[in-house]
Design a protein around this motif. Structure first.
Motif, PDB file in Angstrom:
ATOM      1  N   SER A 125       0.854  -1.186   0.000  1.00  0.00           N
ATOM      2  CA  SER A 125       0.000   0.000   0.000  1.00  0.00           C
ATOM      3  C   SER A 125       0.885   1.228   0.000  1.00  0.00           C
ATOM      4  CB  SER A 125      -0.922   0.042   1.230  1.00  0.00           C
ATOM      5  OG  SER A 125      -0.193   0.417   2.390  1.00  0.00           O
ATOM      6  N   CYS A 126       0.322   2.352  -0.408  1.00  0.00           N
ATOM      7  CA  CYS A 126       1.026   3.613  -0.230  1.00  0.00           C
ATOM      8  C   CYS A 126       1.183   3.871   1.264  1.00  0.00           C
ATOM      9  CB  CYS A 126       0.239   4.756  -0.858  1.00  0.00           C
ATOM     10  SG  CYS A 126       0.041   4.610  -2.649  1.00  0.00           S
ATOM     11  N   PHE A 127       2.211   4.628   1.642  1.00  0.00           N
ATOM     12  CA  PHE A 127       2.432   4.846   3.077  1.00  0.00           C
ATOM     13  C   PHE A 127       1.381   5.757   3.693  1.00  0.00           C
ATOM     14  CE2 PHE A 127       5.147   8.193   1.148  1.00  0.00           C
ATOM     15  CZ  PHE A 127       4.726   9.318   1.834  1.00  0.00           C
ATOM     16  N   PHE A 128       0.530   6.366   2.855  1.00  0.00           N
ATOM     17  CA  PHE A 128      -0.587   7.162   3.377  1.00  0.00           C
ATOM     18  C   PHE A 128      -1.918   6.585   2.912  1.00  0.00           C
ATOM     19  CE2 PHE A 128       1.503   9.453  -0.167  1.00  0.00           C
ATOM     20  CZ  PHE A 128       0.560   9.229  -1.154  1.00  0.00           C
ATOM     21  N   CYS A 129      -1.983   5.264   2.781  1.00  0.00           N
ATOM     22  CA  CYS A 129      -3.214   4.634   2.311  1.00  0.00           C
ATOM     23  C   CYS A 129      -4.398   5.033   3.188  1.00  0.00           C
ATOM     24  CB  CYS A 129      -3.066   3.117   2.313  1.00  0.00           C
ATOM     25  SG  CYS A 129      -4.575   2.254   1.783  1.00  0.00           S
ATOM     26  N   PRO A 130      -5.486   5.523   2.609  1.00  0.00           N
ATOM     27  CA  PRO A 130      -6.640   5.946   3.409  1.00  0.00           C
ATOM     28  C   PRO A 130      -7.287   4.816   4.199  1.00  0.00           C
ATOM     29  CG  PRO A 130      -6.778   6.813   1.176  1.00  0.00           C
ATOM     30  CD  PRO A 130      -5.673   5.811   1.177  1.00  0.00           C
ATOM     31  N   TYR A 131      -7.023   3.571   3.799  1.00  0.00           N
ATOM     32  CA  TYR A 131      -7.706   2.447   4.429  1.00  0.00           C
ATOM     33  C   TYR A 131      -6.864   1.755   5.499  1.00  0.00           C
ATOM     34  CZ  TYR A 131     -10.537   3.426   0.382  1.00  0.00           C
ATOM     35  OH  TYR A 131     -11.300   4.076  -0.545  1.00  0.00           O
ATOM     36  N   MET A 132      -5.832   2.413   5.981  1.00  0.00           N
ATOM     37  CA  MET A 132      -5.044   1.863   7.087  1.00  0.00           C
ATOM     38  C   MET A 132      -5.900   1.697   8.333  1.00  0.00           C
ATOM     39  SD  MET A 132      -1.350   3.764   7.014  1.00  0.00           S
ATOM     40  CE  MET A 132      -0.067   3.273   5.869  1.00  0.00           C
ATOM     41  N   GLN A 133      -5.584   0.646   9.100  1.00  0.00           N
ATOM     42  CA  GLN A 133      -6.245   0.424  10.375  1.00  0.00           C
ATOM     43  C   GLN A 133      -5.397   1.014  11.505  1.00  0.00           C
ATOM     44  OE1 GLN A 133      -9.407  -0.919  10.569  1.00  0.00           O
ATOM     45  NE2 GLN A 133      -9.264  -0.702   8.348  1.00  0.00           N
ATOM     46  N   GLU A 134      -5.920   0.975  12.707  1.00  0.00           N
ATOM     47  CA  GLU A 134      -5.252   1.645  13.830  1.00  0.00           C
ATOM     48  C   GLU A 134      -3.815   1.182  14.024  1.00  0.00           C
ATOM     49  OE1 GLU A 134      -7.234   2.520  17.541  1.00  0.00           O
ATOM     50  OE2 GLU A 134      -9.097   1.748  16.732  1.00  0.00           O
ATOM     51  N   ARG A 153      -3.777  10.628  19.915  1.00  0.00           N
ATOM     52  CA  ARG A 153      -4.397   9.405  20.435  1.00  0.00           C
ATOM     53  C   ARG A 153      -3.333   8.365  20.785  1.00  0.00           C
ATOM     54  NH1 ARG A 153      -9.385   7.046  20.536  1.00  0.00           N
ATOM     55  NH2 ARG A 153      -9.514   4.794  20.160  1.00  0.00           N
ATOM     56  N   LEU A 154      -2.300   8.278  19.951  1.00  0.00           N
ATOM     57  CA  LEU A 154      -1.213   7.342  20.232  1.00  0.00           C
ATOM     58  C   LEU A 154      -0.463   7.748  21.501  1.00  0.00           C
ATOM     59  CD1 LEU A 154       0.576   4.940  19.392  1.00  0.00           C
ATOM     60  CD2 LEU A 154       1.950   6.555  18.051  1.00  0.00           C
ATOM     61  N   LYS A 155      -0.190   9.030  21.660  1.00  0.00           N
ATOM     62  CA  LYS A 155       0.539   9.510  22.833  1.00  0.00           C
ATOM     63  C   LYS A 155      -0.242   9.259  24.119  1.00  0.00           C
ATOM     64  CE  LYS A 155       3.172  13.079  20.391  1.00  0.00           C
ATOM     65  NZ  LYS A 155       3.378  14.552  20.192  1.00  0.00           N
ATOM     66  N   LYS A 156      -1.558   9.250  24.013  1.00  0.00           N
ATOM     67  CA  LYS A 156      -2.390   8.991  25.196  1.00  0.00           C
ATOM     68  C   LYS A 156      -2.577   7.492  25.456  1.00  0.00           C
ATOM     69  CE  LYS A 156      -5.153  13.223  24.690  1.00  0.00           C
ATOM     70  NZ  LYS A 156      -6.512  13.767  24.386  1.00  0.00           N
ATOM     71  N   GLY A 157      -1.988   6.673  24.574  1.00  0.00           N
ATOM     72  CA  GLY A 157      -2.116   5.236  24.751  1.00  0.00           C
ATOM     73  C   GLY A 157      -3.465   4.688  24.350  1.00  0.00           C
ATOM     74  N   GLN A 158      -4.191   5.438  23.509  1.00  0.00           N
ATOM     75  CA  GLN A 158      -5.535   5.024  23.111  1.00  0.00           C
ATOM     76  C   GLN A 158      -5.565   4.324  21.749  1.00  0.00           C
ATOM     77  OE1 GLN A 158      -7.473   8.856  23.249  1.00  0.00           O
ATOM     78  NE2 GLN A 158      -8.129   8.577  25.378  1.00  0.00           N
ATOM     79  N   LEU A 159      -4.392   4.184  21.108  1.00  0.00           N
ATOM     80  CA  LEU A 159      -4.327   3.606  19.781  1.00  0.00           C
ATOM     81  C   LEU A 159      -3.899   2.148  19.852  1.00  0.00           C
ATOM     82  CD1 LEU A 159      -4.771   4.597  16.898  1.00  0.00           C
ATOM     83  CD2 LEU A 159      -2.361   5.146  16.767  1.00  0.00           C
ATOM     84  N   GLN A 160      -4.647   1.249  19.209  1.00  0.00           N
ATOM     85  CA  GLN A 160      -4.285  -0.142  19.183  1.00  0.00           C
ATOM     86  C   GLN A 160      -2.943  -0.323  18.482  1.00  0.00           C
ATOM     87  OE1 GLN A 160      -7.321  -2.819  17.676  1.00  0.00           O
ATOM     88  NE2 GLN A 160      -8.937  -1.376  18.231  1.00  0.00           N
ATOM     89  N   LEU A 161      -2.054  -1.103  19.068  1.00  0.00           N
ATOM     90  CA  LEU A 161      -0.728  -1.285  18.510  1.00  0.00           C
ATOM     91  C   LEU A 161      -0.622  -2.544  17.667  1.00  0.00           C
ATOM     92  CD1 LEU A 161       1.450  -0.127  21.531  1.00  0.00           C
ATOM     93  CD2 LEU A 161       0.638   1.187  19.568  1.00  0.00           C
ATOM     94  N   PHE A 162      -1.717  -2.933  17.058  1.00  0.00           N
ATOM     95  CA  PHE A 162      -1.719  -4.050  16.131  1.00  0.00           C
ATOM     96  C   PHE A 162      -2.752  -3.763  15.060  1.00  0.00           C
ATOM     97  CE2 PHE A 162      -4.589  -4.932  19.624  1.00  0.00           C
ATOM     98  CZ  PHE A 162      -5.755  -5.298  18.994  1.00  0.00           C
ATOM     99  N   ALA A 163      -2.543  -4.365  13.869  1.00  0.00           N
ATOM    100  CA  ALA A 163      -3.474  -4.131  12.765  1.00  0.00           C
ATOM    101  C   ALA A 163      -4.792  -4.831  13.035  1.00  0.00           C
ATOM    102  CB  ALA A 163      -2.881  -4.640  11.455  1.00  0.00           C
ATOM    103  N   ALA A 164      -5.872  -4.080  12.934  1.00  0.00           N
ATOM    104  CA  ALA A 164      -7.198  -4.657  13.186  1.00  0.00           C
ATOM    105  C   ALA A 164      -7.624  -5.527  12.030  1.00  0.00           C
ATOM    106  CB  ALA A 164      -8.195  -3.541  13.409  1.00  0.00           C
TER     107      ALA A 164
END
Length: 325
Positions: A223-232, A314-325
């Motif tokens: 995918s492009c590195f800015f793919c709109p369909y990226m998951q968290e 959101r990532l800095k607050k620890g609210q972002l999942q660290l694995f691909a959904a």
């Protein structure tokens, strides 16, 4: 004196031979793999380069494999200028393997295509127009303008007859095969997409199995590195592991924010004109898409698309999942 001159006889023979050669070329079918560098298309390349081993691995006769997946005549990679480094590494490996096997391998791009008035890669295109890869009411720019159109143009310049583009769509994604290749005006060739993974009943897990046995390089999702369909998890990975690319993401979205305001206001100031197709004239937008909530990433949280800056927070607050959904 009534005999044909030798030169005339030679010319007639040459003309007839050329006529039949052209007819033969026009009736030829050329099978071309559209290589994206990800799991699916790389698995297709691995199978083609190791057909006997692949047939054994898949538990089928070689003849059945060749019937369901015609042997490749050419491999082409359309470079958007926005792939991940791992994808480019895999493309380099694929090119090396194809060269060793005598399989022609070509890299094309909109930036280098002949007959293009503006030669640019995908990030340059987005920054020039101030838009996103997906905009309301439009098709996916990455796939259409920087892959499909570029490869079709290249094929028109280099081949004659029927062109079969081999597309890496998995067996469980069969619904995607409903979409036909958009027919271009004034093309000399006939273009048909074929889906060997569907014909061979290969899903993602089977493609990965093929790669474990028949490929010796690492393969990431293409995918492009800015793919709109990226998951968290993919967004988190981009922020953490590719800071330069993440800054490019933020720049693309900020440019879109500013452009959305300016082009929509320009349309209002001009009296809200529309073309015959109901859209705003070139250089104007009938909607301020950013103000309406449009962002680069389609993934929503609580029904809302987040900006790149909000994903970072959101990532800095620890609210972002660290694995691909």
């Amino acid at each position: 004196n009534n005999a044909f001159p030798c030169d005339l006889v030679i010319d007639i023979i040459a003309s007839v031979a050329y006529f039949y050669l052209q007819q033969e070329r026009e009736n030829m079918t050329t099978t071309i793999l559209s290589l994206g560098g990800g799991v699916d298309s790389t698995a297709l390349l691995a199978i083609d380069l190791h057909r006997d081993e692949a047939a054994d691995l898949l538990g089928m006769d070689r003849a059945d494999l060749d019937r369901l997946y015609p042997k490749l005549d050419q491999v082409v990679f359309s470079d958007t200028g926005a792939e991940f480094d791992e994808t480019y590494d895999n493309i380099a490996l694929a090119r090396k393997k194809c060269m060793a096997a005598g399989l022609p391998f070509t890299i094309v791009s909109k930036k280098t295509s002949s007959g293009r008035s503006i030669k640019e890669d995908l990030p340059e295109f987005l920054n020039r127009l101030g838009c996103l890869p997906t905009m309301p009411g439009q098709s996916h720019l990455c796939s259409v303008k920087f892959k499909g159109e570029v490869m079709t143009s290249w094929a028109e310049d280099n081949f004659t007859g029927e062109i079969q583009f081999v597309i890496g769509i998995e067996a469980n994604e069969g619904r995607r095969t409903r979409f036909k290749m958009k027919k271009k005006k004034n093309t000399k060739n006939t273009y048909t997409p074929i889906y060997p993974l569907v014909a061979l009943d290969l899903d993602r897990s089977k493609c990965e199995m093929v790669l474990r046995h028949l490929w010796d390089g690492a393969v990431r999702k293409s995918s492009c590195f800015f793919c709109p369909y990226m998951q968290e998890g993919e967004i988190a990975e981009l922020i953490n592991e590719n800071p330069e690319k993440w800054e490019a993401v933020k720049a693309i979205e900020e440019n879109f924010r500013q452009t959305s305001i300016v082009k929509h206001q320009k349309w209002i100031d001009a009296g809200k004109p529309t073309r015959s197709d109901g859209k705003a004239p070139e250089g104007m937008w009938s909607r301020d898409s950013y103000a309406e909530g449009k962002r680069l990433f389609a993934k929503t949280i609580g029904g809302k698309q987040l900006s790149a800056v909000e994903w970072e927070a959101r990532l800095k607050k620890g609210q972002l999942q660290l694995f691909a959904a």
